[in-house]
Structure formats: structure tokens, C-alpha cells
Design an enzyme around this catalytic site. Structure first.
Site, PDB file in Angstrom:
ATOM      1  N   GLY A 155       0.809  -1.210   0.000  1.00 21.55           N
ATOM      2  CA  GLY A 155       0.000   0.000   0.000  1.00 21.55           C
ATOM      3  C   GLY A 155       0.842   1.260   0.000  1.00 21.55           C
ATOM      4  O   GLY A 155       2.076   1.220   0.018  1.00 21.55           O
ATOM      5  N   MET A 156       0.163   2.393  -0.001  1.00 20.21           N
ATOM      6  CA  MET A 156       0.817   3.694  -0.087  1.00 20.21           C
ATOM      7  C   MET A 156       1.813   3.900   1.050  1.00 20.21           C
ATOM      8  O   MET A 156       2.973   4.268   0.821  1.00 20.21           O
ATOM      9  CB  MET A 156      -0.256   4.789  -0.091  1.00 20.21           C
ATOM     10  CG  MET A 156       0.270   6.199  -0.138  1.00 20.21           C
ATOM     11  SD  MET A 156      -0.953   7.438  -0.655  1.00 20.21           S
ATOM     12  CE  MET A 156      -2.416   7.016   0.274  1.00 20.21           C
ATOM     13  N   LYS A 213     -11.897   2.702  13.145  1.00 17.80           N
ATOM     14  CA  LYS A 213     -10.541   3.095  13.545  1.00 17.80           C
ATOM     15  C   LYS A 213     -10.449   3.323  15.056  1.00 17.80           C
ATOM     16  O   LYS A 213      -9.430   3.002  15.676  1.00 17.80           O
ATOM     17  CB  LYS A 213     -10.086   4.337  12.779  1.00 17.80           C
ATOM     18  CG  LYS A 213      -9.991   4.149  11.277  1.00 17.80           C
ATOM     19  CD  LYS A 213      -9.130   2.952  10.881  1.00 17.80           C
ATOM     20  CE  LYS A 213      -7.643   3.219  11.048  1.00 17.80           C
ATOM     21  NZ  LYS A 213      -6.827   2.082  10.539  1.00 17.80           N
ATOM     22  N   ASP A 259      -5.471 -12.886   3.779  1.00 19.48           N
ATOM     23  CA  ASP A 259      -6.364 -11.876   4.335  1.00 19.48           C
ATOM     24  C   ASP A 259      -6.122 -11.790   5.836  1.00 19.48           C
ATOM     25  O   ASP A 259      -6.092 -12.833   6.520  1.00 19.48           O
ATOM     26  CB  ASP A 259      -7.816 -12.276   4.047  1.00 19.48           C
ATOM     27  CG  ASP A 259      -8.814 -11.161   4.310  1.00 19.48           C
ATOM     28  OD1 ASP A 259      -8.653 -10.455   5.326  1.00 19.48           O
ATOM     29  OD2 ASP A 259      -9.758 -11.015   3.514  1.00 19.48           O
ATOM     30  N   TYR A 283     -16.169   4.287   8.885  1.00 20.66           N
ATOM     31  CA  TYR A 283     -14.715   4.172   8.863  1.00 20.66           C
ATOM     32  C   TYR A 283     -14.111   4.680  10.167  1.00 20.66           C
ATOM     33  O   TYR A 283     -13.275   4.016  10.789  1.00 20.66           O
ATOM     34  CB  TYR A 283     -14.141   4.943   7.676  1.00 20.66           C
ATOM     35  CG  TYR A 283     -12.636   5.024   7.693  1.00 20.66           C
ATOM     36  CD1 TYR A 283     -11.868   3.905   7.389  1.00 20.66           C
ATOM     37  CD2 TYR A 283     -11.981   6.211   8.018  1.00 20.66           C
ATOM     38  CE1 TYR A 283     -10.476   3.972   7.419  1.00 20.66           C
ATOM     39  CE2 TYR A 283     -10.605   6.281   8.046  1.00 20.66           C
ATOM     40  CZ  TYR A 283      -9.857   5.157   7.741  1.00 20.66           C
ATOM     41  OH  TYR A 283      -8.480   5.230   7.781  1.00 20.66           O
ATOM     42  N   ALA A 325      -5.677  -1.649   5.942  1.00 22.06           N
ATOM     43  CA  ALA A 325      -6.993  -1.178   6.380  1.00 22.06           C
ATOM     44  C   ALA A 325      -7.920  -1.058   5.172  1.00 22.06           C
ATOM     45  O   ALA A 325      -7.465  -0.976   4.028  1.00 22.06           O
ATOM     46  CB  ALA A 325      -6.887   0.176   7.074  1.00 22.06           C
ATOM     47  N   ASP A 358      -7.225  10.675  11.425  1.00 17.84           N
ATOM     48  CA  ASP A 358      -7.894  11.870  11.944  1.00 17.84           C
ATOM     49  C   ASP A 358      -9.408  11.710  11.949  1.00 17.84           C
ATOM     50  O   ASP A 358     -10.115  12.456  12.646  1.00 17.84           O
ATOM     51  CB  ASP A 358      -7.501  13.095  11.121  1.00 17.84           C
ATOM     52  CG  ASP A 358      -7.869  12.967   9.643  1.00 17.84           C
ATOM     53  OD1 ASP A 358      -7.788  11.842   9.096  1.00 17.84           O
ATOM     54  OD2 ASP A 358      -8.215  13.992   9.023  1.00 17.84           O
ATOM     55  N   TRP A 381      -5.054  12.563   5.749  1.00 20.39           N
ATOM     56  CA  TRP A 381      -5.050  12.980   4.349  1.00 20.39           C
ATOM     57  C   TRP A 381      -3.749  12.600   3.634  1.00 20.39           C
ATOM     58  O   TRP A 381      -3.037  13.453   3.108  1.00 20.39           O
ATOM     59  CB  TRP A 381      -5.290  14.492   4.271  1.00 20.39           C
ATOM     60  CG  TRP A 381      -6.705  14.912   4.532  1.00 20.39           C
ATOM     61  CD1 TRP A 381      -7.671  14.199   5.198  1.00 20.39           C
ATOM     62  CD2 TRP A 381      -7.321  16.148   4.139  1.00 20.39           C
ATOM     63  NE1 TRP A 381      -8.835  14.915   5.245  1.00 20.39           N
ATOM     64  CE2 TRP A 381      -8.653  16.113   4.611  1.00 20.39           C
ATOM     65  CE3 TRP A 381      -6.874  17.273   3.458  1.00 20.39           C
ATOM     66  CZ2 TRP A 381      -9.550  17.165   4.390  1.00 20.39           C
ATOM     67  CZ3 TRP A 381      -7.763  18.330   3.250  1.00 20.39           C
ATOM     68  CH2 TRP A 381      -9.077  18.268   3.705  1.00 20.39           C
TER      69      TRP A 381
END
Length: 322
Positions: free
Chosen positions: A15-16, A140, A45, A136, A69, A111, A160
Site C-alpha cells: 500500500g501507499m 478506527k 487476508d 470508517y 486497512a 484523523d 489525508w
């Protein structure tokens, strides 16, 4: 924790943030020799407890960094059961694997645990009371509570995110692509937070992992400066001068399924007190755009920007979350 070698197990490695953290661990002289084992959905998974426990037990990590996530906010509204499975049950599996292996858990949160209705001056602090306004965010918060079951847990809240290769979860990349195609990017002008470059977040996580005394509890990590996505879009246009234009749109015009916090800016004072001051988001944006534009960068991100990407659209961009 000093310079002693640690074994790091990383979920969401493709992922990022996972990719940025893998690179940051390899680049830092303290952690460059640390063994890192990354897993992703292609491996198994995280809701499969048996597969996860077997994988963690085989690697025997000292630290588990859980970045995986289900982070597309409206998809969580559409299928809350899936969101609960991945973001709650998955975290429970990871926390239990950490407990069994006596590994530290570093949990990446968001956030969006805050409602953004009465944001304190300077942003939310770590001890401010969460009040999520969508599925979401609820998952979290639950993940944070579950992560506390692991030894010496650390919850890193961020906001973000940008710096990836998938415009579905990266508003900056999506905007760059649209503007480069000569389209108009419609960006929200009345929702605020702190845009955060994954490279800076990853370096901050490495910083937290390498303190002499373990950093535990919750730490906010976000680039300095509050902005709307419309402000970010205007900054992109001033830096790269693409043929496209940016147009403001109000949050309540977007038709999102789930509510969004109006201002979920995070205060990174605890991180600063530990000795790390985060760069401003404008500086981070400039560095990201330079990396995308570098002809010799050879990165997946550079290739992604060069590609046509998704079909042209004038829909407002989606959230970019941790």
C-alpha cells in the site's frame, strides 16, 4: 530502543504507506540492517487468524506495523460488515499475534476518529475525546482500543495521505492526473485537515521506532499546516502549471454516503516534544511533485503519473486516508 537490531513485520506492505515505510527503513542508517517482512492481501487476508498467526510466528518479529486497512470511506458505509471485518476483526487478529509473539504493535489510525465540529486551536491533541461521524472512523476508534491489548503498543494517527500510485485513495495524485489531462478538478473548499506525505510519515515512524525508550500510547503525525483540498489543488497548479483547472465545491454538494469531519486537523506537539518537527504540507507537496516529475526517478509513482490512469471524470475526489 537504541541501535539494537529489530525484526519488523509489516502488513499492507504493497500500500501507499507500506511502500514508503519499507523504503524509509532501508534508507535510515539505524534500521537499514533490520530484517523486514512485508505481507499484503496477495499473501493472505488479515481476517484469516490462522494464516496471520502462522506467518507472524514463523518470522518472529520484535515489531509489527499494521498499515493494512479498508480506508475508502463510502465503501465502508456501503458495506459496514466488511469494514468491521477488516478494520476491527483484522486488528484483533494482529493484536493477538503480537501478544503471542510478545511483539510491539504499531497501529496506524486516522484523523477521522474525530468529529471536526469544534476543533481545538492548533488541532486535536492525543488526549482529546474521539467522536467519529462515519463507519470508517468508528472502526478506527475500535482498532485503537484493540491495539492497546498488545505489549508496548503505539497508535499513530495521521491524516489525508498522499504519495501513492492509486488515485482512488490519493487525492493529490488524482488531481495531478486530472489537471494533466486538461480536466477541471472539483475539490472541496470547506473541509480541512493536514495533508501528509507518506515519505514524511514513514520517516516519522522510523524515528519513533528508534528512540532509546519505547514510545507508547498515541502520537499524532501529520505535516504542518491546515488546508482544504481546494487549497492543495491551487498549490498544485501554481507548482506545475498544468492545462487543467481547479474548481471549489462545498462538502454538502458532494453527495457522500458517510459524513465527514469539517476540520480534523491533528496537533503534532507530542512528536515535536520527542524531537521531530514535521515539514509543512506545502514543502511536502513540492517534494512529491518533484519526485513524480523526475525523469530518472524510476518509481512506480512516476510511472503512474505518466499513465493515463482512470477514465476522465468531473466527480469530486474521494478522501485520502491512512
Amino acid at each position: 530502543m537504541g541501535a539494537r537490531s529489530r525484526r519488523v513485520y509489516l502488513t499492507g506492505a504493497d500500500g501507499m504507506l507500506g511502500r514508503a515505510l519499507t523504503a524509509a527503513l532501508a534508507a535510515d542508517p539505524v534500521t537499514a540492517a533490520w530484517p523486514v517482512h512485508g505481507v499484503s492481501l496477495a499473501d493472505f487476508d488479515i481476517t484469516d487468524a490462522d494464516a496471520l498467526h502462522a506467518s507472524v510466528a514463523e518470522f518472529r518479529p520484535d515489531i509489527v506495523v499494521h498499515t493494512a486497512a479498508h480506508a475508502i470511506v463510502d465503501d465502508c458505509e456501503l458495506d459496514p460488515r466488511l469494514a468491521l471485518r477488516v478494520n476491527v476483526e483484522g486488528v484483533r487478529n494482529v493484536a493477538e499475534a503480537c501478544r503471542r509473539s510478545r511483539a510491539r504493535l504499531v497501529y496506524i489510525s486516522s484523523d477521522y476518529v474525530f468529529d471536526g465540529r469544534a476543533t481545538p486551536d492548533g488541532g486535536y491533541r492525543e488526549n482529546d475525546l474521539p467522536g467519529p461521524v462515519n463507519v470508517y472512523g468508528l472502526t478506527k476508534v475500535a482498532g485503537e482500543r484493540i491495539s492497546e491489548l498488545a505489549p508496548d503498543h503505539l497508535a499513530v494517527r495521521t491524516s489525508w495521505l498522499f504519495g501513492g500510485t492509486d488515485e482512488r485513495v490519493d487525492t493529490v495524485l488524482d488531481t495531478v492526473r486530472r489537471l494533466g489531462r486538461g480536466e477541471t478538478a472539483r475539490l472541496i473548499h470547506d473541509q480541512y485537515s493536514r495533508p501528509t506525505y507518506t515519505v514524511d510519515l514513514a520517516r516519522a515512524i522510523v524515528f519513533l521506532l528508534t528512540r532509546q525508550q519505547p514510545v507508547t500510547g498515541t502520537v499524532h503525525v501529520a505535516n504542518a499546516g491546515t488546508a482544504s483540498w481546494y487549497e492543495v489543488g491551487r498549490a498544485i497548479r501554481s507548482l506545475v502549471r498544468p492545462p487543467g483547472a481547479v474548481e471549489p465545491i462545498a462538502l454538502d454538494e458532494c453527495g457522500f454516503l458517510g459524513a465527514r469531519p469539517v476540520d480534523s486537523s491533528l496537533h503534532s506537539g507530542r512528536l515535536a516534544g520527542l524531537g521531530l518537527h514535521m515539514p509543512h504540507w506545502r514543502d511536502a507537496l513540492r517534494r512529491y511533485l518533484e519526485a513524480l516529475d523526475a525523469p530518472t526517478a524510476g518509481t512506480a509513482a512516476a510511472a503512474a503519473v505518466a499513465a493515463t490512469g482512470a477514465a476522465p471524470s468531473t466527480e469530486p475526489t474521494k478522501d485520502a486516508l491512512g
